[in-house]
Write an enzyme that holds these catalytic residues in place. Structure first.
Site, PDB file in Angstrom:
ATOM      1  N   PRO A   1     -10.269  18.035   7.695  1.00  0.00           N
ATOM      2  CG  PRO A   1     -12.096  19.273   6.940  1.00  0.00           C
ATOM      3  CD  PRO A   1     -10.601  19.236   6.927  1.00  0.00           C
ATOM      4  CG  MET A   2      -9.899  13.395   6.977  1.00  0.00           C
ATOM      5  SD  MET A   2      -8.325  12.469   7.035  1.00  0.00           S
ATOM      6  CE  MET A   2      -7.548  13.238   8.473  1.00  0.00           C
TER       7      MET A   2
ATOM      8  CD  GLN B   1     -15.397  20.762   6.401  1.00  0.00           C
ATOM      9  OE1 GLN B   1     -15.706  19.586   6.534  1.00  0.00           O
ATOM     10  NE2 GLN B   1     -14.561  21.183   5.458  1.00  0.00           N
TER      11      GLN B   1
ATOM     12  CB  CYS C   1     -17.836  16.406   1.562  1.00  0.00           C
ATOM     13  SG  CYS C   1     -18.106  14.683   2.036  1.00  0.00           S
TER      14      CYS C   1
ATOM     15  CG  HIS D   1      -9.464  17.715  -2.716  1.00  0.00           C
ATOM     16  ND1 HIS D   1      -9.870  16.804  -1.779  1.00  0.00           N
ATOM     17  CD2 HIS D   1      -8.767  17.005  -3.645  1.00  0.00           C
ATOM     18  CE1 HIS D   1      -9.429  15.594  -2.118  1.00  0.00           C
ATOM     19  NE2 HIS D   1      -8.772  15.701  -3.249  1.00  0.00           N
TER      20      HIS D   1
ATOM     21  N   GLY E   1      -4.888  17.400  -1.152  1.00  0.00           N
ATOM     22  CA  GLY E   1      -5.104  16.286  -2.055  1.00  0.00           C
ATOM     23  C   GLY E   1      -3.820  15.581  -2.446  1.00  0.00           C
ATOM     24  N   GLY E   2      -3.650  14.333  -2.001  1.00  0.00           N
ATOM     25  CA  GLY E   2      -2.532  13.518  -2.450  1.00  0.00           C
ATOM     26  C   GLY E   2      -1.175  13.887  -1.901  1.00  0.00           C
TER      27      GLY E   2
ATOM     28  NE  ARG F   1      -6.788   9.755   1.205  1.00  0.00           N
ATOM     29  CZ  ARG F   1      -6.566   9.308  -0.025  1.00  0.00           C
ATOM     30  NH1 ARG F   1      -6.717   8.017  -0.287  1.00  0.00           N
ATOM     31  NH2 ARG F   1      -6.213  10.135  -0.984  1.00  0.00           N
TER      32      ARG F   1
END
Length: 336
Positions: free
Chosen positions: A22-23, A75, A105, A176, A217-218, A239
């Site tokens: 979710p972004m 979310q 977040c 994360h 994450g990453g 991302r």
């Protein structure tokens, strides 16, 4: 509480082998339709929606989605159990496949509401929140968290946090693999500066073998995802899936031993065209879709022309701008 091994939950758990994070301001319904076009299996998430917004806001605008987006998780953000209970009760009618609580977040607006990553300091409150949510829904309630915040010792607090989630009936958690620094780092810096600790997250799977645990994450490509899946139950990519969608989602279904829906991103662009035309016929604007598609041809000849044409023309132009942008990469023949 519902049966956590219900057929629907097992299907979503299977989808959670790979999920798109979710972004905020990115994973709206248009973005999700685009992502779904490339992968039949990947679990998609809404942007975080606060519980008070669901209770008091425009519910249709916040919660509506296209049925083609399934499997889809909602979310929620919040820290008041009764508000989360009410929001979950409302959202139940929308038929999401999962409801997730944001405990990760680090943004200022989230901190000001005393929820998000700051809740890593209050695992008992999180347990109370998820229990309230579980009482109002027939789908699985899950949690997305960090490994810790600020000066917490992650190796100590993360297993304690997961134990409390397990005791509260949570069976699925996405972790994360970075701490969040609530003071001194921006949300963007919190995605890049605190070091990743994959070994700690992997160790949690050994300590909690009965929980479905995903790592986030990453993670920048599917090879890295496969490496994590040798230990973890799932991988969440953010991302990289947004900025290079074909690289991640174009081949994602192979993680389920299935052939991808399309062989080339031009096929995706052609398949998206009627959706965009329909969207515009209903009063929508071209850029509401194409802003999410800028990275479709990342690394390919013509990608710069695609992005330039879309960026310069989509805010005011019509489908002819889209067609011109596609022609920067190839010269497909679109139906009239």
């Amino acid at each position: 509480m519902k049966n956590p091994d219900a057929k629907g939950d097992l299907a979503v758990r299977r989808a959670a082998r790979l999920s798109v994070a979710p972004m905020m301001d990115w994973t709206d319904r248009n973005c999700r339709l685009f992502h779904r076009m490339m992968s039949r299996n990947t679990l998609l998430y809404t942007e975080m929606i606060t519980a008070p917004a669901v209770i008091h806001g425009d519910r249709a605008r916040l919660l509506d989605y296209d049925a083609r987006e399934h499997p889809l998780a909602l979310q929620l953000g919040g820290s008041i159990p009764d508000e989360l209970r009410q929001a979950t009760r409302i959202a139940e009618d929308w038929g999401y496949d999962e409801i997730n609580l944001n405990v990760g977040c680090p943004s200022d607006r989230v901190q000001s509401g005393a929820f998000g990553a700051v809740l890593m300091k209050s695992p008992d409150l999180v347990a109370e929140c998820v229990s309230a949510m579980q009482a109002e829904t027939q789908v699985e309630v899950t949690v997305k968290c960090r490994i810790g915040v600020d000066d917490q010792t992650a190796a100590e607090i993360l297993p304690d946090f997961l134990a409390k989630m397990q005791q509260a009936g949570v069976r699925r958690v996405t972790i994360h693999a970075r701490k969040a620094w609530l003071q001194g780092l921006s949300p963007r810096e919190n995605r890049e500066i605190p070091p990743l600790d994959y070994p700690l997250v992997h160790a949690m799977k050994g300590q909690f073998p009965d929980m479905h645990l995903s790592v986030n994450g990453g993670i920048a490509d599917l090879d890295a995802a496969r490496d994590h899946l040798s230990v973890m139950d799932g991988v969440m990519i953010g991302r990289a899936a947004y900025h290079e969608p074909w690289k991640i989602l174009g081949a994602a279904d192979r993680l389920w031993d299935q052939a991808p829906p399309f062989e080339h991103p031009l096929d995706v662009a052609a398949a998206m065209r009627p959706l965009i035309v329909d969207h515009m016929a209903k009063g929508g604007r071209l850029h509401q879709f194409t802003r999410h598609m800028l990275g479709l041809f990342h690394g390919m000849p013509g990608a710069r022309g695609w992005k330039r044409t879309i960026s310069e023309g989509a805010s005011k132009g019509g489908i002819e701008v889209y067609d011109a942008a596609v022609q920067q990469v190839a010269d497909p023949v679109f139906p009239a």
